[in-house]
Write an enzyme that holds these catalytic residues in place. Structure first.
Site, mmCIF file in Angstrom:
data_model
loop_
_atom_site.group_PDB
_atom_site.id
_atom_site.type_symbol
_atom_site.label_atom_id
_atom_site.label_comp_id
_atom_site.label_asym_id
_atom_site.label_seq_id
_atom_site.Cartn_x
_atom_site.Cartn_y
_atom_site.Cartn_z
ATOM 1 N N LYS A 1 44.735 13.397 32.987
ATOM 2 C CA LYS A 1 44.268 14.953 32.928
ATOM 3 C C LYS A 1 45.886 15.580 31.688
ATOM 4 O O LYS A 1 47.056 14.960 31.915
ATOM 5 C CB LYS A 1 43.982 15.882 33.755
ATOM 6 C CG LYS A 1 42.599 14.757 34.519
ATOM 7 C CD LYS A 1 41.716 14.185 33.743
ATOM 8 C CE LYS A 1 40.586 13.600 35.165
ATOM 9 N NZ LYS A 1 39.304 12.983 34.421
HETATM 10 C C1 LIG Z 1 38.843 12.634 35.826
HETATM 11 C C2 LIG Z 1 37.122 12.661 36.119
HETATM 12 C C3 LIG Z 1 37.224 12.643 37.636
HETATM 13 C C4 LIG Z 1 37.874 11.796 38.679
HETATM 14 O O1 LIG Z 1 39.191 12.771 39.074
HETATM 15 P P1 LIG Z 1 39.869 12.068 40.190
HETATM 16 O O2 LIG Z 1 41.012 12.836 39.714
HETATM 17 O O3 LIG Z 1 40.077 10.829 39.268
HETATM 18 O O4 LIG Z 1 38.924 11.296 41.091
HETATM 19 C C5 LIG Z 1 36.022 13.814 37.921
HETATM 20 N N1 LIG Z 1 35.252 14.364 36.864
HETATM 21 C C6 LIG Z 1 35.598 14.294 35.557
HETATM 22 C C7 LIG Z 1 34.976 15.394 34.514
HETATM 23 C C8 LIG Z 1 36.772 13.549 35.495
HETATM 24 O O5 LIG Z 1 36.976 13.595 34.174
#
Ligand SMILES: *Cc1c(COP(=O)(O)O)cnc(C)c1O
Length: 375
Positions: A179
């Site tokens: 992210k």
């Molecule tokens: C990355 C992601 C998640 C999970 O996030 P984590 O912090 O890795 O648990 C959930 N939903 C979406 C849409 C994502 O892109």
């Protein structure tokens, strides 16, 4: 090899970690509280509650909405598997809705056809940083149907001029290295609802009615109680210290990511067979990722997988688009058909995008992509 993504850390992050280690307070404490107030401000939400990941944030947000066994929650299949897994962690059943052919986000019209008496919430995923059609989703179910924003990819994205994170009842963010900002792992629940925030605070730390920070401030004079089954989803102050430094740089990082996306868009727009990401006027995209779709065309045109293979040979990482959850073995027994999701997933790919992507590297990517798709 040009990577798909990379985290952007500097000396300030390293110094912030060293400071926390010196204080001796390393789990959920003052730094977590500081990071929470910064995220609340960015999300335009009254409350922010940190967790270990977006997956655990989603789990607690669903429990706080009262979701449990026997309930159905509507979400897209065109998303990371954690969205649906969290619904199952809460004991409920995910019901997959199709996406819109232009935005690749969950389609409110399709959601409306899947609402039953068991439907207890709708999950809007702001996929790769583009806000979903939130107003459409608010009226897709009966009045008062809870709306949860899976904003994992979307810190800094806006919907109708306001940041995502407080448009529905509750929202969840991720700080995984994929992210825009990261502390390795980390998540956040944001909400304007004081009761939801309080419930998530309780559940993330074993259900204890008094937090470590509160007990410390009271010099050990107050005692916690346990009334409900909780979890250990606490973020550490070591991570939060990195998060505080990262969020200070968020505007700069987002501006650089958008500049990369703008260059891609200019290079690819109007180029058969590439479809560039949608830019609806209600949303400012945060470009957590850059995804293009290769429209099927004449026979013999290179497929998406041919293009990925060619790019690897050219020293450029790319990835197939988001894998639909309903086609994963864990979920495939449900036998649903989602034609737009399946087509977009089969024809799309991720290209490298990160704030420090050099212009010369991006020029090479653009050149090789154009060559690969038209060869
Ligand atoms: C990355 C992601 C998640 C999970 O996030 P984590 O912090 O890795 O648990 C959930 N939903 C979406 C849409 C994502 O892109």
């Amino acid at each position: 090899m040009i990577p798909l993504t990379r985290p952007e850390f500097g000396d300030t992050e390293a110094r912030a970690v060293a400071e926390v280690l010196k204080t001796g307070w390393v789990v959920q404490g003052p730094k977590v509280a500081e990071f929470e107030s910064m995220v609340a401000a960015r999300a335009g939400a009254r409350h922010a509650v940190a967790t270990t990941s977006c997956t655990t944030a989603l789990h607690l947000a669903l429990i706080a909405l009262g979701i449990g066994p026997g309930d159905e929650v509507i979400c897209p299949s065109y998303t990371f598997i954690a969205t649906a897994n969290a619904i199952r962690h809460a004991g409920a059943t995910p019901v997959f809705a199709d996406i819109d052919d232009a935005t690749w986000n969950i389609d409110p019209a399709d959601v409306a056809t899947r609402v039953t008496r068991k439907t207890k919430a709708i999950v809007a995923v702001h996929q790769v940083g583009l806000a979903a059609d939130l107003d459409g989703l608010k009226t897709a179910g009966p009045a008062g149907m809870p709306l949860l924003e899976d904003a994992a990819c979307a810190i800094g994205a806006t919907y109708k001029g306001r940041p995502v994170g407080a448009h529905g009842n509750v929202a969840c963010f991720s700080f995984h290295p994929r992210k825009a900002i990261t502390m390795g792992e980390g998540g956040m629940v944001t909400t304007d609802d004081t009761a939801i925030a309080a419930h998530v605070r309780l559940l993330r730390s074993h259900g204890a009615t008094v937090s470590d920070l509160e007990r410390h401030k009271a010099q050990g004079q107050i005692y916690e109680e346990y009334r409900e089954l909780g979890y250990n989803y606490r973020l550490t102050d070591i991570q939060a210290a990195i998060g505080v430094e990262q969020i200070k740089r968020l505007d700069d990082l987002l501006a650089r990511r958008r500049a990369v996306a703008v260059r891609y868009n200019a290079a690819f727009s109007g180029t058969e067979p590439i479809q560039i990401p949608a830019q609806p006027d209600y949303a400012q995209h945060s470009y957590q990722s850059y995804v293009i779709r290769l429209r099927p065309g004449r026979n013999g045109r290179p497929t998406r997988d041919d293009v990925i293979r060619q790019l690897v040979e050219d020293g450029i990482s790319s990835r197939r688009g988001i894998s639909p959850i309903h086609l994963e073995p864990l979920y495939s027994s449900r036998g649903v058909s989602l034609p737009v999701t399946e087509a977009v997933a089969a024809e799309s790919l991720f290209l490298p995008l990160y704030a420090s992507l050099a212009e010369s590297d991006q020029s090479r990517i653009i050149d090789r992509v154009l060559r690969a798709v038209t060869s």
